[in-house]
Design a protein around this motif. Sequence first.
Motif, short mmCIF file in Angstrom:
data_model
loop_
_atom_site.label_atom_id
_atom_site.label_comp_id
_atom_site.label_asym_id
_atom_site.label_seq_id
_atom_site.Cartn_x
_atom_site.Cartn_y
_atom_site.Cartn_z
N ASN A 40 0.70 5.55 -10.89
CA ASN A 40 0.17 6.56 -12.15
C ASN A 40 -1.29 6.26 -12.37
OD1 ASN A 40 -0.25 3.86 -13.55
ND2 ASN A 40 2.18 3.85 -13.88
N GLU A 41 -1.69 6.84 -13.59
CA GLU A 41 -3.00 6.90 -13.75
C GLU A 41 -3.56 5.53 -14.13
OE1 GLU A 41 -5.54 9.23 -13.62
OE2 GLU A 41 -3.84 10.49 -12.48
N THR A 42 -2.60 4.85 -14.63
CA THR A 42 -3.14 3.38 -15.18
C THR A 42 -3.38 2.67 -13.94
OG1 THR A 42 -1.48 3.40 -17.13
CG2 THR A 42 -2.51 1.38 -16.42
N ASP A 43 -2.40 2.74 -12.90
CA ASP A 43 -2.78 2.10 -11.65
C ASP A 43 -4.02 2.54 -10.94
OD1 ASP A 43 -0.16 0.83 -11.64
OD2 ASP A 43 0.82 2.68 -10.88
N LEU A 44 -4.44 3.73 -10.92
CA LEU A 44 -5.59 3.99 -10.56
C LEU A 44 -6.66 3.51 -11.27
CD1 LEU A 44 -4.89 7.91 -9.94
CD2 LEU A 44 -4.88 5.82 -8.11
N ASP A 57 -13.93 6.79 -5.37
CA ASP A 57 -13.57 7.32 -4.07
C ASP A 57 -12.40 6.74 -3.92
OD1 ASP A 57 -16.15 8.55 -3.40
OD2 ASP A 57 -17.08 6.69 -3.21
N CYS A 58 -11.97 5.54 -4.04
CA CYS A 58 -10.61 4.73 -3.78
C CYS A 58 -9.55 5.44 -4.07
CB CYS A 58 -10.93 3.31 -4.05
SG CYS A 58 -9.44 2.32 -3.42
N ALA A 59 -9.74 5.95 -5.70
CA ALA A 59 -8.73 6.46 -6.32
C ALA A 59 -8.21 7.83 -5.77
CB ALA A 59 -9.11 6.83 -7.84
N GLN A 60 -9.36 8.63 -5.23
CA GLN A 60 -9.09 9.88 -4.43
C GLN A 60 -8.49 9.75 -3.27
OE1 GLN A 60 -10.10 13.17 -5.61
NE2 GLN A 60 -8.60 13.32 -3.99
N PHE A 61 -8.96 8.54 -2.65
CA PHE A 61 -8.24 8.31 -0.99
C PHE A 61 -6.62 8.20 -1.46
CE2 PHE A 61 -11.83 8.62 1.03
CZ PHE A 61 -11.79 8.19 2.28
N VAL A 62 -6.31 7.31 -2.54
CA VAL A 62 -4.87 7.10 -2.86
C VAL A 62 -4.15 8.45 -3.12
CG1 VAL A 62 -3.24 6.30 -4.51
CG2 VAL A 62 -5.18 4.85 -3.47
N PRO A 105 0.90 -1.31 0.12
CA PRO A 105 0.07 -0.12 -0.12
C PRO A 105 0.64 1.27 0.00
CG PRO A 105 -0.28 -1.10 1.99
CD PRO A 105 0.44 -2.25 1.21
N TYR A 106 1.77 1.31 0.88
CA TYR A 106 2.69 2.66 0.61
C TYR A 106 3.41 2.91 -0.66
CZ TYR A 106 6.20 6.01 2.35
OH TYR A 106 6.95 6.90 2.67
N ASP A 107 3.91 1.69 -1.02
CA ASP A 107 4.56 1.92 -2.46
C ASP A 107 3.56 2.32 -3.47
OD1 ASP A 107 6.92 1.63 -4.42
OD2 ASP A 107 5.85 0.04 -5.13
N PHE A 108 2.24 1.71 -3.43
CA PHE A 108 1.41 2.04 -4.23
C PHE A 108 0.82 3.75 -4.14
CE2 PHE A 108 -2.58 2.35 -6.19
CZ PHE A 108 -2.72 1.49 -7.22
N VAL A 109 0.79 4.11 -3.05
CA VAL A 109 0.31 5.44 -2.86
C VAL A 109 1.52 6.29 -3.12
CG1 VAL A 109 0.09 7.01 -0.79
CG2 VAL A 109 -1.35 4.86 -0.68
N LEU A 110 2.65 5.96 -2.98
CA LEU A 110 3.69 6.96 -3.28
C LEU A 110 3.74 7.01 -4.87
CD1 LEU A 110 6.45 7.08 -0.79
CD2 LEU A 110 4.76 8.52 -0.90
N ASN A 111 4.08 5.80 -5.35
CA ASN A 111 4.35 5.72 -6.88
C ASN A 111 3.40 5.46 -7.90
OD1 ASN A 111 7.05 6.21 -5.87
ND2 ASN A 111 7.09 4.04 -5.04
#
Length: 254
Positions: free
Chosen positions: A81-85, A100-105, A73-79
């Motif tokens: 990109n739009e494709t990940d979201l 909502d989930c993408a906004q939280f990230v 989760p930390y690596d995902f939040v920090l790094n």
Amino acid sequence: MKKTELKEFLDAKVVQYNNPKFIESDPIQIPHQFYKKEDIEIAGFLTATIAWGNRKSIINNANRLMDLLDHAPYDFVLNHNETDLEKLQPFVHRTFNGSDCAQFVKSLQHVYKNHNGLEAVFAKHAEADSLQKSISNFKSVFFEIEHLQRTQKHVSDPLKNSAAKRINMFLRWMVRNDNAGVDFGIWNSLSPKQLSCPLDVHSGKVARKLGLLKRKQNDAKALLELDLALRKLDANDPVKYDFALFGLGVFEGF
């Protein structure tokens, strides 16, 4: 029940429920999958955010969310990109959806990159015996970037009379070190004496039956009333009684 009898009764229930067996059926099992502080924080925060409704459904969906975050989760939040979201878009738990989930990230990335992380934000406006102003301030920081208006409803504000059950539960997880392996106690800048009980249907119902709470609505005023009652039982660790109230309500139908 006299105060001394009530304290003895509730202290015994804390011992009964505040142990590793509690984890097996509780959403706190999700952050327990991680070892790094930031992973625990983010997994805990996201899990607490969707912690309403059926507990089995909460746990299943929180596990699914961790899968979508590549179990990092930390690596995902920090790094991310739009494709990940875009991968998050199919996610849904009740009214919390993929947008909502993408906004939280995105908001979490803002918190870690620009505000020193979740602990620093919650510690900034902490009062000696309350974190309710901290929660309100956290919401302001969380949504100070461009955001979806609809997502604001998923972060409670105690200063608008919310009991903020899920954030208070998250704070219990992070701040309280129970020496029993349930709560993490990884936030040293805050103290258990500042915590508030996560007030929900179960804990509220039991608290009223025990005479700890008179107010009928589960709102910020009720939370303050319950906080004052629990602090009289244990000023240094009042929210340990969350285990007793919740356990009595959910497991014993008290």
